[in-house]
Design a protein around this motif. Structure first.
Motif, short mmCIF file in Angstrom:
data_model
loop_
_atom_site.label_atom_id
_atom_site.label_comp_id
_atom_site.label_asym_id
_atom_site.label_seq_id
_atom_site.Cartn_x
_atom_site.Cartn_y
_atom_site.Cartn_z
N TYR A 47 0.96 -1.22 0.05
CA TYR A 47 0.19 0.14 -0.12
C TYR A 47 0.99 1.08 0.02
CZ TYR A 47 -2.92 3.67 1.73
OH TYR A 47 -3.91 4.71 2.05
N GLU A 48 0.67 2.19 -0.90
CA GLU A 48 1.53 3.46 -1.01
C GLU A 48 0.40 4.50 -1.08
OE1 GLU A 48 5.34 5.36 -3.08
OE2 GLU A 48 4.54 3.27 -3.33
N THR A 49 0.56 5.70 -0.50
CA THR A 49 -0.01 6.86 -0.57
C THR A 49 0.12 7.42 -2.04
OG1 THR A 49 0.02 7.36 1.88
CG2 THR A 49 -0.49 9.17 0.38
N ARG A 56 6.23 10.83 6.57
CA ARG A 56 6.30 9.45 5.83
C ARG A 56 6.55 8.05 6.57
NH1 ARG A 56 8.71 10.52 0.75
NH2 ARG A 56 6.50 10.97 0.02
N VAL A 73 2.92 5.39 3.83
CA VAL A 73 2.19 6.27 4.17
C VAL A 73 2.66 7.59 4.55
CG1 VAL A 73 0.23 6.74 5.81
CG2 VAL A 73 0.82 4.32 5.38
N THR A 74 2.29 8.68 3.56
CA THR A 74 2.47 9.97 3.73
C THR A 74 1.33 11.13 4.04
OG1 THR A 74 4.20 9.73 1.91
CG2 THR A 74 3.57 12.04 2.33
N HIS A 75 1.65 11.69 5.15
CA HIS A 75 0.29 12.64 5.35
C HIS A 75 1.04 13.98 5.72
CE1 HIS A 75 0.98 10.91 9.43
NE2 HIS A 75 0.87 12.29 9.68
N GLN A 121 -4.34 12.78 3.94
CA GLN A 121 -2.87 11.80 3.67
C GLN A 121 -2.55 11.98 2.08
OE1 GLN A 121 -2.48 6.77 2.75
NE2 GLN A 121 -3.76 7.56 4.72
N LYS A 122 -1.89 12.94 1.80
CA LYS A 122 -1.40 13.44 0.54
C LYS A 122 -0.06 14.05 0.64
CE LYS A 122 -6.06 15.24 -0.96
NZ LYS A 122 -6.88 16.17 -1.57
N PHE A 128 -8.03 9.68 1.03
CA PHE A 128 -7.04 10.50 2.03
C PHE A 128 -7.20 10.78 3.50
CE2 PHE A 128 -8.84 12.05 -2.28
CZ PHE A 128 -7.68 11.90 -2.93
N SER A 154 -6.32 6.15 7.34
CA SER A 154 -6.52 5.30 6.14
C SER A 154 -5.10 4.23 6.16
CB SER A 154 -6.88 5.82 4.92
OG SER A 154 -8.08 6.28 5.03
#
Length: 483
Positions: free
Chosen positions: A108-110, A152, A169-171, A201-202, A301, A305
């Protein structure tokens, strides 16, 4: 590291008494930039990496974490976790059981349009300084700040049951606040909201979407208007909550009391308990029939998540309140077994590789209703108050009795927004408050917010969680002013 972790878990799993083990190798990268009153107040970048291992042996948990540059160091961490589990088993009164879960594989990757960690610091400072300086140049401004944070977390999780998943995951968050004064009164306005600003989450595209520059004039003018606004008169009335406030209401009065470990008494010594005890599930009337709340780790987003939680359960959508009735908890594999549930809701999350996973909120959302638009809610209200943008909150350890303070409130008369009030507060009792919900706006006004530092656990863990909601209306709410 993945192959090494799988081999280490095979060794640990063969030890006498071991029924389950997992290992998380993680890298955590964070950057925070804050400008205040023409100066860079903070520019901090942090990176950490390591391995955390859980072992379930003779019905008791052991956990150990540390830096691991090679397989030998990771193996030493795993063996220490096994030692701790055996020591815990010697004093453990109740054997831990886990509900079953199918082994998972995948990544899984943002989705990130612009990598925030690839951009120069000068650009980030400029994107904050510009709106902050525009606020400082205006009348009666005492302080102006703007801030952003990006994080991240890259994780590899393997378990003795065959799960092997990877996530990146990047937010981020971005926001600003202005403080004004006239010698007698001090007021503030924030955008998109105080505390953590606008979160998602962007990647760095979030900064453009939030558009601080485009809101400078509005929040300044509203802050100055608050200086002359009267306090909100105390009375019982109809209350419309803007999503900026309703998100925190959901967090405090629904998210926390539906954490299963709190309901089972495991957090009483620190975070508190819950009025939603296990005997109430399925029968208790939490709110009106318009109230539908879900724990949804699949929300696009959302800060809550992911692909899988930190024990390998895939992201799920779990009803918590269904047509006003309390129906579900945020659970782990262990608490689901204790509650007699067939599966975990996938709510085991750790602040980082260095912390043991505990039950945490994912995205706890109020589902949109069929109450029309935001403006329809106002037009349909003959006499009431609109509030938003939280300033303060207080709620008891069972998440039952609460008081919230907001930045601003507007009178609603005959379906129109009227006078502005300063320092508004509202109070209530959770089931009565949600029971008074008589209109929920539709999907067009549904907004996603989040909080970066929800504290829980011992040692405390600060977790990022999401909340989506539209505006909603509540009858017979006690309102007033803090001063």
């Amino acid at each position: 590291m993945r192959d090494a972790l799988e081999e280490i878990l095979r060794l640990v799993a063969r030890a006498p008494g071991v029924s389950f083990a997992d290992a998380r190798a993680g890298r955590d990268e964070r950057e925070t930039v804050t400008v205040r009153d023409g100066e860079v107040e903070r520019a901090l970048r942090q990176t950490s990496s390591g391995v955390g291992v859980r072992v379930l042996c003779d019905g008791a948990w052991g956990f150990c974490a540390g830096a691991a540059a090679d397989a030998a160091q990771a193996e030493a961490i795993a063996r220490r976790a096994l030692q701790i589990a055996r020591a815990s088993a010697a004093v453990n009164r109740e054997k831990v059981r886990l509900v079953g879960e199918e082994p998972q594989r995948g990544r899984y990757e943002t989705p990130v349009a612009e990598d925030p960690f690839a951009l120069p610091l000068d650009r980030k400072v400029a994107d904050l300084m510009r709106p902050a300086d525009a606020l400082r140049a205006r009348a009666k401004v005492q302080a102006a700040e703007a801030r952003m944070m990006f994080r991240r977390v890259t994780t590899t999780l393997v378990t003795s049951e065959g799960t092997a998943v990877e996530q990146s995951v990047t937010h981020g968050s971005v926001g600003m606040k202005v403080v004004v004064a006239d010698g007698r009164e001090v007021q503030q306005r924030s955008y998109p909201m105080d505390h953590d600003g606008g979160c998602a989450q962007k990647g760095y595209e979030l900064v453009r979407e939030i558009d601080l520059d485009g809101q400078v004039e509005r929040i300044h003018d509203e802050a100055v208007a608050l200086l002359e606004a009267p306090p909100l008169p105390e009375r019982e009335t109809t209350l419309i909550l803007d999503p900026t406030q309703l998100a925190l209401q959901i967090h405090e009065s629904c998210g926390h009391p539906t954490e299963s470990d709190r309901a089972l008494g495991d957090e009483v010594s620190l975070a508190g308990g819950s009025f939603l005890t296990p005997d109430l599930r399925g029968t208790f009337r939490y709110g009106s029939h318009l109230v539908n709340l879900t724990a949804d780790a699949t929300t696009p987003f959302g800060l809550g998540s992911f692909g899988w939680d930190d024990e390998g359960v895939p992201a799920r959508r779990t009803p918590i309140i269904e047509a006003g009735r309390f129906v579900g908890y945020l659970t782990s594999r262990e608490t689901a077994a204790r509650l007699g549930l067939p599966a975990s809701s996938g709510a085991m999350r750790a602040e980082s590789w260095a912390r043991v996973p505990i039950v945490r909120m994912v995205n706890v959302n109020l589902e949109p209703g069929d109450g029309g638009s935001y403006e329809d809610l106002i037009a349909d209200t003959d006499d009431g108050v609109l509030m938003g943008w939280n300033k303060s909150w207080s709620i008891d350890h069972l998440r039952l009795n609460f008081q919230f303070g907001c930045e601003a409130a507007w009178e609603i008369k005959h379906g129109r927004r009227g006078r502005l009030f300063r320092n508004p507060v509202y109070t209530g009792q959770t089931p009565e408050f949600w029971g008074g919900c008589d209109r929920v706006a539709g999907v067009a006004d549904w907004r996603l917010y989040g909080f970066l530092r929800c504290g829980k656990g011992d040692p405390v863990q600060a977790m990022h969680v999401g909340h989506g909601c539209p505006p909603a209306r509540f009858r017979k709410v006690r309102v007033g002013s803090s001063r």
